[in-house]
Motif scaffolding. Sequence first.
Motif, PDB file in Angstrom:
ATOM      1  N   GLY A 110       0.846  -1.196   0.000  1.00 37.21           N
ATOM      2  CA  GLY A 110       0.000   0.000   0.000  1.00 37.21           C
ATOM      3  C   GLY A 110       0.883   1.248   0.000  1.00 37.21           C
ATOM      4  O   GLY A 110       2.067   1.174   0.345  1.00 37.21           O
ATOM      5  N   ILE A 139       9.118  -3.632  -2.908  1.00 40.78           N
ATOM      6  CA  ILE A 139       9.447  -4.941  -3.463  1.00 40.78           C
ATOM      7  C   ILE A 139       9.398  -4.817  -4.974  1.00 40.78           C
ATOM      8  O   ILE A 139       8.399  -4.364  -5.532  1.00 40.78           O
ATOM      9  CB  ILE A 139       8.420  -5.981  -2.968  1.00 40.78           C
ATOM     10  N   LEU A 167       0.256  -5.510  -2.964  1.00 43.59           N
ATOM     11  CA  LEU A 167       1.342  -5.038  -3.838  1.00 43.59           C
ATOM     12  C   LEU A 167       0.898  -4.948  -5.292  1.00 43.59           C
ATOM     13  O   LEU A 167       1.709  -4.674  -6.172  1.00 43.59           O
ATOM     14  CB  LEU A 167       2.542  -5.997  -3.750  1.00 43.59           C
ATOM     15  N   GLY A 192      -4.642  -6.668  -3.203  1.00 43.37           N
ATOM     16  CA  GLY A 192      -4.716  -5.536  -4.128  1.00 43.37           C
ATOM     17  C   GLY A 192      -4.995  -4.226  -3.422  1.00 43.37           C
ATOM     18  O   GLY A 192      -4.319  -3.863  -2.455  1.00 43.37           O
ATOM     19  N   ASP A 196      -6.521   0.186   0.714  1.00 42.21           N
ATOM     20  CA  ASP A 196      -6.941   1.559   0.370  1.00 42.21           C
ATOM     21  C   ASP A 196      -8.426   1.749   0.664  1.00 42.21           C
ATOM     22  O   ASP A 196      -8.845   2.799   1.143  1.00 42.21           O
ATOM     23  CB  ASP A 196      -6.716   1.840  -1.121  1.00 42.21           C
ATOM     24  N   ARG A 219     -13.515   2.756 -11.154  1.00 42.68           N
ATOM     25  CA  ARG A 219     -12.105   2.857 -10.763  1.00 42.68           C
ATOM     26  C   ARG A 219     -11.300   3.607 -11.813  1.00 42.68           C
ATOM     27  O   ARG A 219     -10.416   4.391 -11.505  1.00 42.68           O
ATOM     28  CB  ARG A 219     -11.526   1.460 -10.522  1.00 42.68           C
TER      29      ARG A 219
HETATM   30  N1  UDP Z   1       1.327  -1.301  -4.358  1.00 45.81           N
HETATM   31  C1  UDP Z   1       2.422  -1.369  -3.516  1.00 45.81           C
HETATM   32  N2  UDP Z   1       3.655  -1.575  -4.035  1.00 45.81           N
HETATM   33  C2  UDP Z   1       3.841  -1.720  -5.371  1.00 45.81           C
HETATM   34  C3  UDP Z   1       2.719  -1.677  -6.241  1.00 45.81           C
HETATM   35  C4  UDP Z   1       1.460  -1.473  -5.699  1.00 45.81           C
HETATM   36  O1  UDP Z   1       2.285  -1.262  -2.305  1.00 45.81           O
HETATM   37  O2  UDP Z   1       4.971  -1.895  -5.785  1.00 45.81           O
HETATM   38  C5  UDP Z   1      -0.013  -1.125  -3.783  1.00 45.81           C
HETATM   39  C6  UDP Z   1      -0.767   0.118  -4.229  1.00 45.81           C
HETATM   40  O3  UDP Z   1      -0.449   1.202  -3.367  1.00 45.81           O
HETATM   41  C7  UDP Z   1      -2.218  -0.319  -4.071  1.00 45.81           C
HETATM   42  C8  UDP Z   1      -2.142  -1.836  -4.329  1.00 45.81           C
HETATM   43  O4  UDP Z   1      -0.800  -2.192  -4.212  1.00 45.81           O
HETATM   44  O5  UDP Z   1      -2.638  -0.129  -2.745  1.00 45.81           O
HETATM   45  C9  UDP Z   1      -2.518  -2.251  -5.748  1.00 45.81           C
HETATM   46  O6  UDP Z   1      -3.771  -2.073  -5.978  1.00 45.81           O
HETATM   47  P1  UDP Z   1      -4.436  -2.421  -7.376  1.00 45.81           P
HETATM   48  O7  UDP Z   1      -5.378  -1.344  -7.672  1.00 45.81           O
HETATM   49  O8  UDP Z   1      -3.441  -2.726  -8.419  1.00 45.81           O
HETATM   50  O9  UDP Z   1      -5.149  -3.760  -7.018  1.00 45.81           O
HETATM   51  P2  UDP Z   1      -6.593  -4.304  -7.351  1.00 45.81           P
HETATM   52  O10 UDP Z   1      -7.445  -3.893  -6.185  1.00 45.81           O
HETATM   53  O11 UDP Z   1      -7.040  -3.719  -8.639  1.00 45.81           O
HETATM   54  O12 UDP Z   1      -6.362  -5.775  -7.414  1.00 45.81           O
END
Ligand code: UDP
Length: 261
Positions: A110, A139, A167, A192, A196, A219
């Motif tokens: 996050g 990472i 991530l 994911g 948030d 989104r």
């Molecule tokens: N994120 C992170 N490190 C990274 C890439 C993404 O902490 O190197 C976090 C980003 O802040 C977000 C989450 O991973 O909170 C990714 O959310 P995304 O919208 O891609 O996921 P979804 O909910 O669509 O699966």
Amino acid sequence: MRRRFKLGPLSIDPVTCDDALRAVEDLVSRGEGGAVFTPNVDHIMIADENPRMQEAYARASLSLADGMPVLWASRLLGEPLPEKVSGSDFVPLLLERAAEHGWRVYFLGGAPGVAELARDRLLERLPSLQVVGIDVSHIGADDPPDQWRPLVERIRATRPHLVFVALGAPKQEIWIHTVREDLRPAVLLAVGGSLDFVAGTIARAPRWMSRSGLEWLFRLSREPRRLWRRYLLRDPKFAVLLGRALIARAREVAGSPGQRR
Ligand code: UDP
């Protein structure tokens, strides 16, 4: 349990949200670790071109239908999944169970400050929740696994029952797949953007949009610069993948003994 529903390169468990909560309780009580993923159209399209994502999914302990298109595809292909169990709905419910059971939970990933905010908001509602660690580690998808050792040791030291890994895909699934044995008995979940949503830093789509399969549109309108490639370039190819699956299924049905004359 019914067999997993295969959609392109990934498989999905035919479970309801309640089943999924019980399945995680079971994984925790067995104490053998586990990996929980929430496949959506985007994960399917990523996995279609990424063997490491496929490997991670092949060993998933639990794979939950994240999104209406996955549910519709299951119906079209004659193996209807019972309901959508998206990460953003599932994570808050699982955290309630964690508080009830006294499980230790760890948040990884996050944007800076988001996991802390999520914890603070959760504690208002679930004062007995034990958040034993928060890490916003940087990472890289292609980091050598040795680079993750200090982080893995930090997580192990807190002996979490659940680790919520935010991530983004495919990094979170591949990271979980790589370290899951080292982190046993913790159950690792790829969540994911769910932290948030819990923190309230990103708004969730209205319920009607989510139920009509339009969550992506909401989104996209909120984060167009980050998400346009995902929703406008990569994910529309899902129609082709689904088309191929439908043709394969029609051939299978036509060729099955009951159908031949
Ligand atoms: N994120 C992170 N490190 C990274 C890439 C993404 O902490 O190197 C976090 C980003 O802040 C977000 C989450 O991973 O909170 C990714 O959310 P995304 O919208 O891609 O996921 P979804 O909910 O669509 O699966």
